[in-house]
Design an enzyme around this catalytic site. Structure first.
Site, PDB file in Angstrom:
ATOM      1  CG  ASP A  71      -1.717   1.204   1.418  1.00 48.35           C
ATOM      2  OD1 ASP A  71      -2.347   1.625   0.434  1.00 48.35           O
ATOM      3  OD2 ASP A  71      -1.740   1.777   2.533  1.00 48.35           O
ATOM      4  CG  LEU A  72       1.672   5.693  -1.907  1.00 48.72           C
ATOM      5  CD1 LEU A  72       3.171   5.510  -2.076  1.00 48.72           C
ATOM      6  CD2 LEU A  72       1.103   6.427  -3.128  1.00 48.72           C
ATOM      7  CG  ASP A  73      -1.779   7.467   0.420  1.00 50.95           C
ATOM      8  OD1 ASP A  73      -1.086   8.483   0.326  1.00 50.95           O
ATOM      9  OD2 ASP A  73      -2.512   7.040  -0.492  1.00 50.95           O
ATOM     10  CB  THR A 118       0.127  10.870   1.792  1.00 48.76           C
ATOM     11  OG1 THR A 118      -0.206   9.507   1.861  1.00 48.76           O
ATOM     12  CG2 THR A 118       1.278  11.100   0.837  1.00 48.76           C
ATOM     13  CE  LYS A 135      -4.239   6.961   9.065  1.00 47.87           C
ATOM     14  NZ  LYS A 135      -3.411   6.571  10.195  1.00 47.87           N
ATOM     15  CB  SER A 173      -2.029   2.856  -3.820  1.00 49.32           C
ATOM     16  OG  SER A 173      -2.614   4.079  -3.421  1.00 49.32           O
ATOM     17  CB  ALA A 174      -7.495   3.335  -2.801  1.00 50.29           C
ATOM     18  CE  LYS A 200      -5.667  -1.132  -1.041  1.00 50.22           C
ATOM     19  NZ  LYS A 200      -4.537  -0.341  -0.504  1.00 50.22           N
ATOM     20  CD  GLU A 237      -3.460  -1.759   2.919  1.00 45.55           C
ATOM     21  OE1 GLU A 237      -3.567  -0.897   3.815  1.00 45.55           O
ATOM     22  OE2 GLU A 237      -3.824  -1.563   1.761  1.00 45.55           O
ATOM     23  CG  ASP A 238      -1.875   2.591   6.458  1.00 38.32           C
ATOM     24  OD1 ASP A 238      -2.215   2.161   5.339  1.00 38.32           O
ATOM     25  OD2 ASP A 238      -2.139   3.751   6.834  1.00 38.32           O
TER      26      ASP A 238
HETATM   27  C1  G6P Z   1      -5.460   6.011  -0.163  1.00 32.71           C
HETATM   28  C2  G6P Z   1      -5.552   6.865   1.098  1.00 32.71           C
HETATM   29  C3  G6P Z   1      -6.923   7.492   1.219  1.00 32.71           C
HETATM   30  C4  G6P Z   1      -7.272   8.234  -0.071  1.00 32.71           C
HETATM   31  C5  G6P Z   1      -7.251   7.267  -1.251  1.00 32.71           C
HETATM   32  C6  G6P Z   1      -7.576   7.945  -2.577  1.00 32.71           C
HETATM   33  O1  G6P Z   1      -6.174   4.846   0.029  1.00 32.71           O
HETATM   34  O2  G6P Z   1      -5.297   6.084   2.248  1.00 32.71           O
HETATM   35  O3  G6P Z   1      -6.928   8.378   2.313  1.00 32.71           O
HETATM   36  O4  G6P Z   1      -8.543   8.833   0.022  1.00 32.71           O
HETATM   37  O5  G6P Z   1      -5.952   6.693  -1.327  1.00 32.71           O
HETATM   38  O6  G6P Z   1      -6.557   8.860  -2.877  1.00 32.71           O
HETATM   39  P1  G6P Z   1      -6.605   9.904  -4.052  1.00 32.71           P
HETATM   40  O7  G6P Z   1      -5.194  10.394  -4.124  1.00 32.71           O
HETATM   41  O8  G6P Z   1      -7.007   9.180  -5.308  1.00 32.71           O
HETATM   42  O9  G6P Z   1      -7.589  10.952  -3.693  1.00 32.71           O
HETATM   43 MG    MG Z   2      -2.818   3.138   3.543  1.00 30.47          MG
END
Ligand code: G6P
Ligand code: MG
Length: 220
Positions: free
Chosen positions: A8-10, A16, A44, A113-114, A144, A168-169
């Site tokens: 996962d990224l964030d 972020t 999140k 990542s989402a 997810k 994942e967090d």
């Molecule tokens: C991740 C973050 C979420 C964020 C989502 C969409 O999953 O944890 O907080 O809303 O990405 O991010 P975006 O950059 O597409 O708005």
């Molecule tokens: Mg995350």
């Protein structure tokens, strides 16, 4: 034998969440909604539009889809201003060494990542070259805890799900990993991420060999 690691990224590679928070907070203030750091936990791993829905719910606001699209864009513009100021120094401690070590071992590395901003963030952090595949919010249709994002990552690396580890967090992300039939490593608080096979506090000083050994002990 571990074939691939999916990240996962964030909240895993970079923090972020505070930028997401500041951008949502600005929007919420403008809408007269009292949005707190506690509320931010609920966002999140949640997609942009679902996050907006959660915030509007907190404020008991119902808006048209057109208005919501405009607000989501508005939030993203503010978020982008923060992202564009990011640099390599914001990669979380130990992440770069861990990814590099995985590659040396011949283990596939993918992002799951989402976020639709994921490619831009990887570019800002200068770590795009460490990923064999990047599955971001533009490539998935189901959020997810649906396993889609991780299954697509495994497919791109030609790895069997059972031979994949997800980092994942978010609770929804751990569930997504389990739904994909993969091993799940939580990054953060063991209590919150109790559904993970193993929870780590971060990547500082962690080697893939040590991690693989620990996960073996926890899954067998
Ligand atoms: C991740 C973050 C979420 C964020 C989502 C969409 O999953 O944890 O907080 O809303 O990405 O991010 P975006 O950059 O597409 O708005
Ligand atoms: Mg995350």
């Amino acid at each position: 034998k571990i074939a691939a690691c999916l990240f996962d990224l964030d909240g895993v590679l970079v923090d972020t969440a505070r930028y997401h928070f500041l951008a949502w907070k600005k929007l919420a203030d403008e809408l007269g909604i009292d949005f707190t750091l506690e509320h931010n936990e609920l966002l999140k791993g949640v997609s942009r539009m679902d996050s907006l829905d959660i915030i509007l719910n907190i404020g008991n606001l119902q808006l048209s889809q057109e208005k919501k699209n405009a607000l989501a864009d508005q939030k993203n513009q503010v978020y982008l201003e923060y992202i564009l100021q990011m640099n390599e120094e914001e990669i979380l401690p130990g992440v770069k060494d861990f990814l590099t070590a995985l590659r040396k071992l011949g283990v596939g590395v993918a992002l799951g990542s989402a976020s639709k901003n994921a490619p831009l963030i990887l570019e800002r952090l200068k770590i795009g070259n460490l990923f064999d595949a990047v599955i971001d919010g533009t490539k998935v249709s189901k959020a997810k805890p649906d396993p889609e994002v991780f299954l697509k990552g495994a497919e791109a690396l030609a790895a069997k799900p059972a031979a994949c580890i997800v980092f994942e967090d978010a609770i929804a992300g751990i569930e997504a990993a389990r739904n994909a039939g993969m091993m799940a490593v939580g990054v953060g608080d063991p209590q919150t991420l109790s559904r993970a096979n193993l929870v780590i506090s971060g990547f500082r000083g962690l080697t893939p060999e040590h991690l693989f050994q620990q996960i073996n002990e926890h899954t067998t």
